[in-house]
Write an enzyme that holds these catalytic residues in place. Sequence first.
Site, mmCIF file in Angstrom:
data_model
loop_
_atom_site.group_PDB
_atom_site.id
_atom_site.type_symbol
_atom_site.label_atom_id
_atom_site.label_comp_id
_atom_site.label_asym_id
_atom_site.label_seq_id
_atom_site.Cartn_x
_atom_site.Cartn_y
_atom_site.Cartn_z
ATOM 1 N N ASP A 107 58.468 110.381 39.421
ATOM 2 C CA ASP A 107 57.236 109.984 38.733
ATOM 3 C C ASP A 107 57.359 110.340 37.260
ATOM 4 O OD1 ASP A 107 54.754 108.814 38.588
ATOM 5 O OD2 ASP A 107 53.719 110.290 39.830
ATOM 6 N N GLU B 157 40.190 129.593 14.938
ATOM 7 C CA GLU B 157 40.737 128.646 13.964
ATOM 8 C C GLU B 157 42.223 128.924 13.752
ATOM 9 O OE1 GLU B 157 38.523 128.588 10.337
ATOM 10 O OE2 GLU B 157 36.674 127.937 11.324
ATOM 11 N N LYS C 99 48.505 104.496 46.021
ATOM 12 C CA LYS C 99 47.700 105.719 45.905
ATOM 13 C C LYS C 99 46.275 105.406 45.459
ATOM 14 C CE LYS C 99 48.005 108.531 42.178
ATOM 15 N NZ LYS C 99 48.706 109.411 41.224
ATOM 16 N N HIS D 176 50.083 101.562 31.311
ATOM 17 C CA HIS D 176 49.799 100.859 32.561
ATOM 18 C C HIS D 176 49.013 99.588 32.250
ATOM 19 C CE1 HIS D 176 49.044 100.120 36.686
ATOM 20 N NE2 HIS D 176 47.797 100.505 36.677
HETATM 21 C C1 R5P Z 1 49.403 108.791 37.522
HETATM 22 O O1 R5P Z 1 49.440 107.721 38.077
HETATM 23 C C2 R5P Z 1 50.652 109.540 37.203
HETATM 24 O O2 R5P Z 1 51.772 108.703 37.220
HETATM 25 C C3 R5P Z 1 50.882 110.714 38.115
HETATM 26 O O3 R5P Z 1 51.167 110.246 39.420
HETATM 27 C C4 R5P Z 1 49.693 111.624 38.155
HETATM 28 O O4 R5P Z 1 49.162 111.815 36.902
HETATM 29 C C5 R5P Z 1 50.070 112.940 38.749
HETATM 30 O O5 R5P Z 1 48.955 113.774 38.739
HETATM 31 P P1 R5P Z 1 48.804 114.971 39.772
HETATM 32 O O6 R5P Z 1 50.076 115.761 39.699
HETATM 33 O O7 R5P Z 1 47.619 115.739 39.270
HETATM 34 O O8 R5P Z 1 48.565 114.365 41.107
#
Ligand code: R5P
Length: 293
Positions: A218, A39, A192, A129
Amino acid sequence: MSEQMLLAFDDEAPLAQALAQALGVPLAFVQRHRFPDGELRLRLPEGLPSRVLMLRGLQQPNEKLTELLLCAPAARELGARELVLVSPYLAYMRQDMAFTPGEVVSQRHVAALLGGLFDAVLTVDPHLHRVTSMEALFPGRRGLALSAAPLLGEWVARQLGRPVLIGPDEEAAQWVQAAAQAQGLEHGMGCKRRLGDREVVLELPPLELGGRAVVLLDDVASTGQTLIAAATQALARGAASVDVAVTHALFVGDALAQLHAAGVRHVWSTDAVPHPSNVVSVAPLLAQAVARL
Ligand code: R5P
Protein backbone atom coordinates in the site's frame (compact mmCIF):
# COMPACT_ATOMS: atom_id res chain seq x y z
CA MET A 1 29.24 29.62 -3.57
CA SER A 2 27.42 26.58 -4.98
CA GLU A 3 24.38 27.48 -7.10
CA GLN A 4 22.12 25.19 -5.19
CA MET A 5 21.73 23.84 -1.70
CA LEU A 6 19.64 21.31 0.12
CA LEU A 7 17.95 22.69 3.23
CA ALA A 8 16.56 20.11 5.62
CA PHE A 9 15.46 19.49 9.19
CA ASP A 10 17.40 17.41 11.69
CA ASP A 11 14.63 14.83 12.17
CA GLU A 12 15.11 13.82 8.54
CA ALA A 13 18.92 13.86 8.62
CA PRO A 14 19.66 10.39 7.16
CA LEU A 15 17.55 10.96 4.03
CA ALA A 16 18.87 14.54 3.75
CA GLN A 17 22.47 13.33 3.87
CA ALA A 18 21.85 10.59 1.31
CA LEU A 19 20.07 13.01 -1.01
CA ALA A 20 22.72 15.74 -0.72
CA GLN A 21 25.40 13.18 -1.46
CA ALA A 22 23.55 11.75 -4.45
CA LEU A 23 23.05 15.26 -5.81
CA GLY A 24 26.53 16.50 -4.92
CA VAL A 25 25.12 19.65 -3.32
CA PRO A 26 25.85 21.23 0.07
CA LEU A 27 23.45 20.43 2.89
CA ALA A 28 22.37 22.75 5.68
CA PHE A 29 19.82 22.27 8.43
CA VAL A 30 17.16 24.71 9.56
CA GLN A 31 17.71 25.43 13.22
CA ARG A 32 14.56 25.21 15.31
CA HIS A 33 13.65 26.41 18.74
CA ARG A 34 10.26 26.01 20.30
CA PHE A 35 9.23 28.79 22.65
CA PRO A 36 7.36 27.80 25.80
CA ASP A 37 4.09 28.93 24.25
CA GLY A 38 4.55 26.60 21.27
CA GLU A 39 5.67 29.18 18.72
CA LEU A 40 8.69 28.34 16.58
CA ARG A 41 11.89 30.30 16.04
CA LEU A 42 13.52 29.12 12.83
CA ARG A 43 16.95 30.02 11.53
CA LEU A 44 18.22 29.52 7.98
CA PRO A 45 21.76 29.96 6.72
CA GLU A 46 22.45 33.51 5.51
CA GLY A 47 23.20 34.20 1.85
CA LEU A 48 21.38 31.32 0.20
CA PRO A 49 22.20 30.22 -3.35
CA SER A 50 19.79 31.00 -6.18
CA ARG A 51 18.24 27.51 -6.09
CA VAL A 52 17.19 26.01 -2.80
CA LEU A 53 15.81 22.50 -2.46
CA MET A 54 13.87 22.17 0.77
CA LEU A 55 13.39 18.64 2.09
CA ARG A 56 10.35 18.26 4.30
CA GLY A 57 8.13 15.23 4.51
CA LEU A 58 4.70 16.06 5.89
CA GLN A 59 4.19 13.19 8.33
CA GLN A 60 2.56 14.78 11.44
CA PRO A 61 1.78 17.60 9.07
CA ASN A 62 0.33 20.50 10.98
CA GLU A 63 3.52 21.82 12.54
CA LYS A 64 5.54 21.07 9.41
CA LEU A 65 3.16 23.10 7.28
CA THR A 66 3.80 26.00 9.64
CA GLU A 67 7.55 25.51 9.23
CA LEU A 68 7.18 25.67 5.45
CA LEU A 69 4.89 28.68 5.68
CA LEU A 70 7.68 30.50 7.53
CA CYS A 71 10.79 29.07 5.85
CA ALA A 72 9.81 29.48 2.20
CA PRO A 73 9.39 33.27 2.17
CA ALA A 74 12.39 33.61 4.50
CA ALA A 75 14.52 31.62 2.03
CA ARG A 76 13.52 34.04 -0.72
CA GLU A 77 14.45 37.01 1.51
CA LEU A 78 17.84 35.38 2.05
CA GLY A 79 18.56 35.08 -1.68
CA ALA A 80 16.79 32.01 -3.08
CA ARG A 81 15.21 32.70 -6.45
CA GLU A 82 13.95 29.20 -7.14
CA LEU A 83 12.46 27.12 -4.36
CA VAL A 84 11.84 23.42 -4.82
CA LEU A 85 9.95 21.48 -2.18
CA VAL A 86 11.08 17.88 -1.91
CA SER A 87 8.35 16.35 0.21
CA PRO A 88 8.68 12.56 0.19
CA TYR A 89 5.32 12.29 1.96
CA LEU A 90 2.58 14.75 1.05
CA ALA A 91 -0.07 14.90 3.74
CA TYR A 92 -3.78 15.70 3.43
CA MET A 93 -3.99 13.94 0.07
CA ARG A 94 -6.73 11.51 1.11
CA GLN A 95 -9.22 14.30 1.86
CA ASP A 96 -9.83 14.88 -1.85
CA MET A 97 -13.58 15.54 -1.79
CA ALA A 98 -16.25 16.71 0.61
CA PHE A 99 -17.37 13.33 1.92
CA THR A 100 -20.15 15.09 3.87
CA PRO A 101 -21.68 18.48 3.02
CA GLY A 102 -19.49 21.35 4.19
CA GLU A 103 -16.38 19.23 4.71
CA VAL A 104 -13.17 21.05 3.78
CA VAL A 105 -11.40 19.52 0.77
CA SER A 106 -8.02 19.70 2.48
CA GLN A 107 -6.10 18.25 -0.45
CA ARG A 108 -7.00 21.23 -2.64
CA HIS A 109 -6.17 23.86 -0.02
CA VAL A 110 -2.92 22.32 1.18
CA ALA A 111 -1.81 22.02 -2.46
CA ALA A 112 -2.74 25.68 -3.08
CA LEU A 113 -0.71 26.69 -0.02
CA LEU A 114 2.37 24.74 -1.12
CA GLY A 115 1.98 25.85 -4.74
CA GLY A 116 1.98 29.46 -3.53
CA LEU A 117 5.17 28.98 -1.53
CA PHE A 118 7.24 26.84 -3.90
CA ASP A 119 8.07 26.90 -7.61
CA ALA A 120 8.11 23.12 -7.86
CA VAL A 121 6.99 20.22 -5.71
CA LEU A 122 8.48 16.77 -5.84
CA THR A 123 6.96 13.87 -3.93
CA VAL A 124 6.73 10.08 -3.75
CA ASP A 125 3.53 8.06 -4.16
CA PRO A 126 1.09 10.85 -3.27
CA HIS A 127 -2.40 9.55 -2.60
CA LEU A 128 -3.85 10.78 -5.91
CA HIS A 129 -7.20 9.14 -6.44
CA ARG A 130 -10.05 11.36 -7.56
CA VAL A 131 -7.52 14.07 -8.50
CA THR A 132 -5.23 12.03 -10.65
CA SER A 133 -2.22 14.18 -11.49
CA MET A 134 0.27 16.61 -10.01
CA GLU A 135 -0.66 19.04 -12.82
CA ALA A 136 -4.24 19.06 -11.55
CA LEU A 137 -3.05 19.38 -7.97
CA PHE A 138 -0.54 22.18 -8.58
CA PRO A 139 -1.86 24.12 -11.58
CA GLY A 140 0.80 26.48 -12.95
CA ARG A 141 3.58 24.89 -10.91
CA ARG A 142 5.99 22.10 -11.71
CA GLY A 143 4.90 19.03 -9.83
CA LEU A 144 6.47 15.65 -10.05
CA ALA A 145 5.18 12.45 -8.44
CA LEU A 146 7.65 9.61 -8.26
CA SER A 147 6.79 6.07 -7.36
CA ALA A 148 8.65 3.82 -4.97
CA ALA A 149 6.40 0.89 -5.87
CA PRO A 150 8.84 -0.68 -8.36
CA LEU A 151 11.58 -0.46 -5.72
CA LEU A 152 9.33 -2.17 -3.17
CA GLY A 153 8.45 -4.81 -5.77
CA GLU A 154 12.13 -5.44 -6.35
CA TRP A 155 12.75 -5.68 -2.61
CA VAL A 156 9.98 -8.22 -1.97
CA ALA A 157 11.02 -10.32 -4.97
CA ARG A 158 14.59 -10.37 -3.63
CA GLN A 159 13.38 -11.48 -0.19
CA LEU A 160 10.68 -13.96 -1.17
CA GLY A 161 11.07 -14.97 -4.80
CA ARG A 162 7.55 -15.03 -6.20
CA PRO A 163 5.04 -13.92 -3.57
CA VAL A 164 1.47 -12.86 -4.38
CA LEU A 165 1.14 -9.08 -4.14
CA ILE A 166 -2.15 -7.76 -2.83
CA GLY A 167 -3.37 -4.19 -2.56
CA PRO A 168 -5.92 -3.91 0.24
CA ASP A 169 -8.22 -1.64 -1.76
CA GLU A 170 -8.88 -0.34 -5.27
CA GLU A 171 -6.90 2.82 -4.54
CA ALA A 172 -3.75 0.72 -4.19
CA ALA A 173 -4.11 -0.62 -7.75
CA GLN A 174 -1.63 1.88 -9.23
CA TRP A 175 1.13 0.89 -6.79
CA VAL A 176 0.47 -2.84 -6.79
CA GLN A 177 0.43 -2.99 -10.58
CA ALA A 178 3.69 -1.02 -10.83
CA ALA A 179 5.39 -3.23 -8.24
CA ALA A 180 4.06 -6.52 -9.63
CA GLN A 181 4.59 -5.81 -13.31
CA ALA A 182 8.24 -4.87 -12.82
CA GLN A 183 8.82 -8.34 -11.32
CA GLY A 184 6.17 -10.38 -13.16
CA LEU A 185 4.35 -11.21 -9.91
CA GLU A 186 0.79 -12.39 -9.53
CA HIS A 187 -1.30 -9.66 -7.97
CA GLY A 188 -4.78 -8.51 -7.09
CA MET A 189 -6.73 -5.82 -5.30
CA GLY A 190 -9.13 -6.04 -2.40
CA CYS A 191 -12.21 -3.98 -1.86
CA LYS A 192 -12.48 -1.79 1.23
CA ARG A 193 -15.07 0.32 3.00
CA ARG A 194 -13.96 2.58 5.83
CA LEU A 195 -16.50 2.91 8.61
CA GLY A 196 -14.40 5.07 10.92
CA ASP A 197 -10.84 6.14 11.77
CA ARG A 198 -10.03 2.67 13.07
CA GLU A 199 -12.71 0.58 11.45
CA VAL A 200 -12.59 -0.89 7.97
CA VAL A 201 -14.36 -3.76 6.25
CA LEU A 202 -12.49 -5.38 3.46
CA GLU A 203 -12.60 -8.27 1.04
CA LEU A 204 -9.49 -9.69 -0.58
CA PRO A 205 -9.51 -10.68 -4.27
CA PRO A 206 -10.42 -14.27 -5.20
CA LEU A 207 -6.83 -15.43 -5.69
CA GLU A 208 -5.59 -18.80 -4.45
CA LEU A 209 -3.69 -17.94 -1.26
CA GLY A 210 -3.40 -21.38 0.36
CA GLY A 211 0.24 -22.12 1.21
CA ARG A 212 1.45 -18.98 -0.58
CA ALA A 213 3.64 -16.11 0.58
CA VAL A 214 1.46 -13.01 0.51
CA VAL A 215 2.74 -9.46 0.51
CA LEU A 216 0.30 -6.65 1.22
CA LEU A 217 1.40 -3.49 -0.54
CA ASP A 218 0.00 0.00 0.00
CA ASP A 219 1.05 3.62 -0.25
CA VAL A 220 0.56 4.46 3.40
CA ALA A 221 -0.10 2.73 6.69
CA SER A 222 -1.52 4.97 9.39
CA THR A 223 -3.50 3.16 12.09
CA GLY A 224 -2.59 -0.10 10.34
CA GLN A 225 -6.24 -1.23 10.42
CA THR A 226 -6.44 -1.65 6.64
CA LEU A 227 -3.43 -3.96 6.66
CA ILE A 228 -4.62 -5.79 9.78
CA ALA A 229 -7.98 -6.56 8.17
CA ALA A 230 -6.24 -7.75 4.99
CA ALA A 231 -3.65 -9.84 6.88
CA THR A 232 -6.30 -11.49 9.05
CA GLN A 233 -8.22 -12.51 5.95
CA ALA A 234 -5.15 -13.75 4.07
CA LEU A 235 -4.13 -15.93 7.01
CA ALA A 236 -7.70 -17.23 7.40
CA ARG A 237 -7.53 -18.25 3.74
CA GLY A 238 -4.41 -20.30 4.38
CA ALA A 239 -1.57 -17.96 3.38
CA ALA A 240 1.77 -19.43 4.48
CA SER A 241 3.05 -15.99 5.46
CA VAL A 242 1.91 -12.39 5.30
CA ASP A 243 4.40 -9.55 4.96
CA VAL A 244 3.75 -5.87 4.42
CA ALA A 245 5.44 -3.31 2.17
CA VAL A 246 4.47 0.36 2.22
CA THR A 247 5.95 3.54 0.86
CA HIS A 248 4.96 5.69 3.82
CA ALA A 249 5.31 4.10 7.25
CA LEU A 250 3.27 6.41 9.48
CA PHE A 251 2.22 3.63 11.89
CA VAL A 252 0.60 5.79 14.53
CA GLY A 253 0.58 4.69 18.18
CA ASP A 254 0.90 0.93 18.59
CA ALA A 255 -0.09 0.17 14.98
CA LEU A 256 3.09 -1.76 14.28
CA ALA A 257 2.70 -3.98 17.35
CA GLN A 258 -0.95 -4.61 16.44
CA LEU A 259 0.09 -5.61 12.94
CA HIS A 260 2.55 -8.17 14.23
CA ALA A 261 -0.04 -9.40 16.75
CA ALA A 262 -2.38 -10.00 13.81
CA GLY A 263 0.20 -12.37 12.33
CA VAL A 264 2.17 -10.12 9.99
CA ARG A 265 5.77 -11.32 9.78
CA HIS A 266 7.90 -8.56 8.17
CA VAL A 267 7.01 -4.91 7.76
CA TRP A 268 9.08 -3.18 5.09
CA SER A 269 8.96 0.47 4.08
CA THR A 270 10.87 3.16 2.25
CA ASP A 271 12.68 5.99 4.00
CA ALA A 272 10.20 8.51 2.55
CA VAL A 273 9.03 8.62 6.19
CA PRO A 274 11.73 7.85 8.77
CA HIS A 275 10.74 4.64 10.60
CA PRO A 276 12.48 1.53 12.00
CA SER A 277 10.90 -0.52 9.18
CA ASN A 278 12.77 1.45 6.45
CA VAL A 279 14.63 -0.89 4.10
CA VAL A 280 14.46 0.85 0.72
CA SER A 281 15.85 4.34 0.13
CA VAL A 282 14.09 6.84 -2.09
CA ALA A 283 17.19 9.09 -2.16
CA PRO A 284 18.44 7.91 -5.60
CA LEU A 285 14.91 8.29 -7.03
CA LEU A 286 14.62 11.83 -5.64
CA ALA A 287 18.10 12.78 -6.80
CA GLN A 288 17.41 11.68 -10.39
CA ALA A 289 14.16 13.63 -10.39
CA VAL A 290 15.73 16.80 -8.98
CA ALA A 291 18.35 16.63 -11.72
CA ARG A 292 15.52 16.33 -14.29
CA LEU A 293 13.42 19.21 -12.93
C1 R5P B 1 -6.20 4.76 1.78
O1 R5P B 1 -6.87 4.27 0.90
C2 R5P B 1 -4.75 4.44 1.91
O2 R5P B 1 -4.23 3.92 0.71
C3 R5P B 1 -4.45 3.50 3.04
O3 R5P B 1 -4.99 2.22 2.75
C4 R5P B 1 -5.01 4.00 4.34
O4 R5P B 1 -4.81 5.35 4.48
C5 R5P B 1 -4.40 3.27 5.48
O5 R5P B 1 -4.92 3.78 6.67
P1 R5P B 1 -4.96 2.91 8.00
O6 R5P B 1 -3.58 2.36 8.20
O7 R5P B 1 -5.35 3.89 9.06
O8 R5P B 1 -5.99 1.85 7.79
